[in-house]
Scaffold this motif. Sequence first.
Motif, short mmCIF file in Angstrom:
data_model
loop_
_atom_site.label_atom_id
_atom_site.label_comp_id
_atom_site.label_asym_id
_atom_site.label_seq_id
_atom_site.Cartn_x
_atom_site.Cartn_y
_atom_site.Cartn_z
N MET A 90 -46.17 37.02 -6.00
CA MET A 90 -46.25 35.88 -4.87
C MET A 90 -46.54 36.54 -3.72
N PRO A 110 -43.60 36.22 -0.54
CA PRO A 110 -42.28 35.65 -0.86
C PRO A 110 -41.01 35.78 0.26
N GLU A 156 -35.16 34.58 -0.41
CA GLU A 156 -34.37 34.04 -1.57
C GLU A 156 -35.41 34.31 -2.82
N HIS A 157 -36.58 34.18 -2.72
CA HIS A 157 -37.52 34.48 -3.97
C HIS A 157 -37.19 35.97 -4.35
N LEU A 182 -37.39 26.89 -5.32
CA LEU A 182 -37.53 28.43 -5.07
C LEU A 182 -38.10 28.89 -6.54
N ASP A 219 -41.65 27.61 -7.29
CA ASP A 219 -42.69 28.38 -6.46
C ASP A 219 -43.10 29.75 -7.31
N LEU A 220 -41.86 30.17 -7.94
CA LEU A 220 -42.01 31.65 -8.58
C LEU A 220 -42.78 31.18 -9.94
N CYS A 272 -44.54 34.41 -11.60
CA CYS A 272 -43.70 35.34 -11.42
C CYS A 272 -42.51 35.13 -12.58
#
Length: 113
Positions: free
Chosen positions: A39, A42, A45-46, A78, A81-82, A87
Amino acid sequence: MNKRSDPGLVRPYVKAGGRLRASQRLALIALVVPGGGTMPDPGPEHGQIMALFGTQGTMSVAEIAAYIGVPPSVTRILVSDLIDHGCLAVHTADRPDTSVLEEVLRGLHKLVA
């Protein structure tokens, strides 16, 4: 005016970048696994989520929320997003053989009867 007693307190929507919905439809029981992507920028929290996968192989969204102490709705965003950056990936399991499950059920019925 009320002052917060904890200056480190951050509202959940701030942790989610102001977003209210995840880009992926994720159930709380959805299992995610490391995906190998990166990412570009990031958030903290990521990073916490990715650090969990250094010790765990597969985790549910609910487990991730519990470990990082973020509400499940924010955790979904979150994790999404990953997933979007490769990821993480959603683990899709094969359906179990129903004949095995039926045999187990018959065995359980015999034990109770």
